[in-house]
Write a protein that holds these residues in place. Sequence first.
Motif, mmCIF file in Angstrom:
data_model
loop_
_atom_site.group_PDB
_atom_site.id
_atom_site.type_symbol
_atom_site.label_atom_id
_atom_site.label_comp_id
_atom_site.label_asym_id
_atom_site.label_seq_id
_atom_site.Cartn_x
_atom_site.Cartn_y
_atom_site.Cartn_z
ATOM 1 N N ALA A 86 69.036 74.570 24.005
ATOM 2 C CA ALA A 86 68.205 74.415 25.197
ATOM 3 C C ALA A 86 66.864 73.788 24.821
ATOM 4 O O ALA A 86 66.386 72.871 25.493
ATOM 5 C CB ALA A 86 68.005 75.765 25.886
ATOM 6 N N VAL A 87 66.275 74.267 23.738
ATOM 7 C CA VAL A 87 64.995 73.715 23.289
ATOM 8 C C VAL A 87 65.182 72.235 22.940
ATOM 9 O O VAL A 87 64.350 71.397 23.310
ATOM 10 C CB VAL A 87 64.425 74.515 22.093
ATOM 11 N N SER A 88 66.267 71.909 22.280
ATOM 12 C CA SER A 88 66.543 70.512 21.930
ATOM 13 C C SER A 88 66.643 69.637 23.178
ATOM 14 O O SER A 88 66.113 68.520 23.211
ATOM 15 C CB SER A 88 67.838 70.413 21.123
ATOM 16 N N GLY A 89 67.313 70.130 24.214
ATOM 17 C CA GLY A 89 67.426 69.378 25.465
ATOM 18 C C GLY A 89 66.071 69.163 26.117
ATOM 19 O O GLY A 89 65.786 68.077 26.638
ATOM 20 N N GLY A 90 65.230 70.179 26.082
ATOM 21 C CA GLY A 90 63.880 70.039 26.634
ATOM 22 C C GLY A 90 63.059 69.014 25.859
ATOM 23 O O GLY A 90 62.353 68.186 26.452
ATOM 24 N N VAL A 91 63.162 69.040 24.545
ATOM 25 C CA VAL A 91 62.441 68.070 23.719
ATOM 26 C C VAL A 91 62.933 66.655 24.020
ATOM 27 O O VAL A 91 62.138 65.714 24.088
ATOM 28 C CB VAL A 91 62.572 68.414 22.221
ATOM 29 N N MET A 92 64.239 66.504 24.233
ATOM 30 C CA MET A 92 64.771 65.188 24.595
ATOM 31 C C MET A 92 64.105 64.650 25.861
ATOM 32 O O MET A 92 63.733 63.486 25.925
ATOM 33 C CB MET A 92 66.283 65.256 24.821
ATOM 34 N N MET A 93 63.976 65.506 26.865
ATOM 35 C CA MET A 93 63.383 65.044 28.115
ATOM 36 C C MET A 93 61.897 64.749 27.975
ATOM 37 O O MET A 93 61.390 63.807 28.589
ATOM 38 C CB MET A 93 63.640 66.055 29.240
ATOM 39 N N LEU A 94 61.205 65.507 27.152
ATOM 40 C CA LEU A 94 59.800 65.178 26.901
ATOM 41 C C LEU A 94 59.707 63.816 26.216
ATOM 42 O O LEU A 94 58.822 63.014 26.528
ATOM 43 C CB LEU A 94 59.134 66.260 26.057
ATOM 44 N N GLY A 95 60.626 63.555 25.300
ATOM 45 C CA GLY A 95 60.658 62.253 24.648
ATOM 46 C C GLY A 95 60.929 61.127 25.631
ATOM 47 O O GLY A 95 60.342 60.045 25.530
ATOM 48 N N TYR A 96 61.793 61.379 26.597
ATOM 49 C CA TYR A 96 62.078 60.356 27.605
ATOM 50 C C TYR A 96 60.796 59.978 28.355
ATOM 51 O O TYR A 96 60.498 58.805 28.542
ATOM 52 C CB TYR A 96 63.141 60.832 28.598
ATOM 53 N N PHE A 97 60.058 60.969 28.786
ATOM 54 C CA PHE A 97 58.861 60.708 29.586
ATOM 55 C C PHE A 97 57.671 60.236 28.760
ATOM 56 O O PHE A 97 56.883 59.413 29.225
ATOM 57 C CB PHE A 97 58.453 61.968 30.363
ATOM 58 N N PHE A 98 57.511 60.773 27.566
ATOM 59 C CA PHE A 98 56.265 60.545 26.835
ATOM 60 C C PHE A 98 56.451 59.900 25.466
ATOM 61 O O PHE A 98 55.475 59.605 24.788
ATOM 62 C CB PHE A 98 55.515 61.876 26.690
ATOM 63 N N GLY A 99 57.692 59.689 25.050
ATOM 64 C CA GLY A 99 57.955 59.160 23.723
ATOM 65 C C GLY A 99 57.670 57.672 23.610
ATOM 66 O O GLY A 99 57.404 56.994 24.592
ATOM 67 N N ARG A 100 57.766 57.191 22.409
ATOM 68 C CA ARG A 100 57.469 55.784 22.164
ATOM 69 C C ARG A 100 58.749 54.961 22.032
ATOM 70 O O ARG A 100 59.797 55.466 21.641
ATOM 71 C CB ARG A 100 56.613 55.627 20.913
ATOM 72 N N THR A 101 58.604 53.688 22.348
ATOM 73 C CA THR A 101 59.688 52.731 22.171
ATOM 74 C C THR A 101 59.234 51.550 21.317
ATOM 75 O O THR A 101 60.032 50.692 20.989
ATOM 76 C CB THR A 101 60.198 52.202 23.522
ATOM 77 N N LYS A 102 57.975 51.532 20.985
ATOM 78 C CA LYS A 102 57.412 50.473 20.145
ATOM 79 C C LYS A 102 56.955 51.072 18.820
ATOM 80 O O LYS A 102 56.377 52.162 18.783
ATOM 81 C CB LYS A 102 56.200 49.823 20.831
ATOM 82 N N LYS A 103 57.180 50.345 17.761
ATOM 83 C CA LYS A 103 56.761 50.792 16.430
ATOM 84 C C LYS A 103 55.257 51.018 16.408
ATOM 85 O O LYS A 103 54.490 50.302 17.030
ATOM 86 C CB LYS A 103 57.134 49.749 15.382
ATOM 87 N N SER A 104 54.860 52.054 15.708
ATOM 88 C CA SER A 104 53.439 52.386 15.496
ATOM 89 C C SER A 104 52.674 52.721 16.770
ATOM 90 O O SER A 104 51.451 52.654 16.795
ATOM 91 C CB SER A 104 52.719 51.266 14.741
ATOM 92 N N ASP A 105 53.373 53.060 17.852
ATOM 93 C CA ASP A 105 52.716 53.460 19.097
ATOM 94 C C ASP A 105 52.058 54.819 18.877
ATOM 95 O O ASP A 105 52.738 55.796 18.570
ATOM 96 C CB ASP A 105 53.747 53.537 20.225
ATOM 97 N N PRO A 106 50.739 54.913 19.039
ATOM 98 C CA PRO A 106 50.046 56.183 18.801
ATOM 99 C C PRO A 106 50.374 57.257 19.837
ATOM 100 O O PRO A 106 50.057 58.428 19.635
ATOM 101 C CB PRO A 106 48.567 55.799 18.845
ATOM 102 N N ASN A 107 51.027 56.878 20.951
ATOM 103 C CA ASN A 107 51.396 57.879 21.956
ATOM 104 C C ASN A 107 52.369 58.911 21.399
ATOM 105 O O ASN A 107 52.544 59.971 21.993
ATOM 106 C CB ASN A 107 51.998 57.211 23.190
#
Length: 154
Positions: free
Chosen positions: A65-86
């Motif tokens: 469950a925690v892993s699934g939640g982390v996945m969704m946080l990554g979807y909304f706030f994660g990076r898709t570009k190298k070296s993105d400080p976000n």
Amino acid sequence: MKHEISIEKIKQDAENMYRHGEFYCSEAIVCSIKENIELDLADDAIAMASGFPVGIGTSRCVCGAVSGGVMMLGYFFGRTKKSDPNVNRTLELANELQQSFKDNHKHLCCRILTKDMDLSTGEHMEQCISFTGEIAEKTTNIIVRELELINIDN
């Protein structure tokens, strides 16, 4: 994407998907958030969550469950570009999620959380359904707060 959502409905839908055997914990969280917020997100994201249940591939390590939640946080706030400080903000939010679970249950390890439970009898089901709802709710609370969405439950 909807800007007015029901966190309670997301929680209930995730719990029900798990309870009725439609999806396991991590998959149910991804699916419930995806459907209720009406995300333009391929169903492949649900498939990506399929390896996390029962502590990552049934190893009983990190709670799925925690892993699934982390996945969704990554979807909304994660990076898709190298070296993105976000990525640093994403790491902070993921830490907030796991720390909340750890504060409530002392451990992230599925093996410890289900200690002395016979998984073949379904004894763990109510606990894991509850964990699924808890993480769906907490993850969505973080999303709502960070994106300044409206929780219609208030």
